[in-house]
Write an enzyme that holds these catalytic residues in place. Structure first.
Site, PDB file in Angstrom:
ATOM      1  N   THR A   1       0.988  -2.368   5.687  1.00 41.15           N
ATOM      2  CA  THR A   1       0.691  -1.070   5.064  1.00 41.15           C
ATOM      3  C   THR A   1       1.596  -0.827   3.861  1.00 41.15           C
ATOM      4  O   THR A   1       1.150  -0.313   2.835  1.00 41.15           O
ATOM      5  CB  THR A   1       0.816   0.073   6.081  1.00 41.15           C
ATOM      6  OG1 THR A   1      -0.102  -0.176   7.155  1.00 41.15           O
ATOM      7  CG2 THR A   1       0.512   1.426   5.453  1.00 41.15           C
ATOM      8  N   CYS A   2       2.846  -1.247   3.976  1.00 44.94           N
ATOM      9  CA  CYS A   2       3.807  -1.041   2.891  1.00 44.94           C
ATOM     10  C   CYS A   2       3.403  -1.816   1.637  1.00 44.94           C
ATOM     11  O   CYS A   2       3.510  -1.305   0.518  1.00 44.94           O
ATOM     12  CB  CYS A   2       5.197  -1.459   3.340  1.00 44.94           C
ATOM     13  SG  CYS A   2       5.751  -0.627   4.843  1.00 44.94           S
TER      14      CYS A   2
END
Length: 161
Positions: free
Chosen positions: A48-49
């Site tokens: 996600t990062c």
């Protein structure tokens, strides 16, 4: 207890990654005299990062700059990992990455989380805050497993409101 709106950001030694260089700095000096968005990710190179969180700020950094707001990203990773992540993500000038390798800044903010169940150890919770002259004016902390209130788009909307 996590940092609250109206409180100053803690003054901690940290490493900055900007324009490909690693430099030591103190957070008190980094945030003094400026408007800033600081967002935290649980880890460089994590899904996600790397696929959403940092890319959103890379895409919108110009909009923050047009509002006179500097953008910082912090993660509990060492400076060399953050330097490699900045290069891999094509982080533009004006978006500084902060390496909080020992989680000192993250713990001082009270925004740490235990990622041991995932083999990650102590990490930062996913959050974004807006500070003026080092004082927190807005704080948006994600619920576990969520990615909504700390996105670049959510912060731009919060600053406009």
């Amino acid at each position: 207890m996590s940092i609250q709106i109206g409180q100053p950001l803690p003054d901690i030694e940290i490493k900055t990654i900007a324009d490909g260089r690693i430099e030591p700095a103190r957070t008190g000096a980094l945030f003094a005299g400026r408007k800033a968005v600081l967002f935290a990710v649980p880890g460089a190179f994590t899904p996600t990062c790397s696929e959403k969180h940092l890319p959103g700020y890379v895409q919108h950094v110009g909009e923050f700059q047009a509002r006179g707001v500097d953008v910082f990203c912090v993660a509990v990773n060492d400076a060399y990992v953050m330097q490699a992540w900045a290069a891999a993500q094509n982080v533009p000038p004006g978006l500084q990455l902060l390496a909080d390798g020992n989680a000192e800044f993250t713990r001082a903010l009270g925004l740490e989380r235990d990622g041991s169940a995932y083999g990650m150890g102590l990490r930062a919770r996913r959050f974004a805050l807006y500070a003026e002259d080092g004082v927190v004016r807005q704080l948006h902390v994600e619920a576990p497993g969520e990615f909504r209130v700390s996105s670049a788009e959510a912060m731009l909307a919060a600053l406009a409101g």
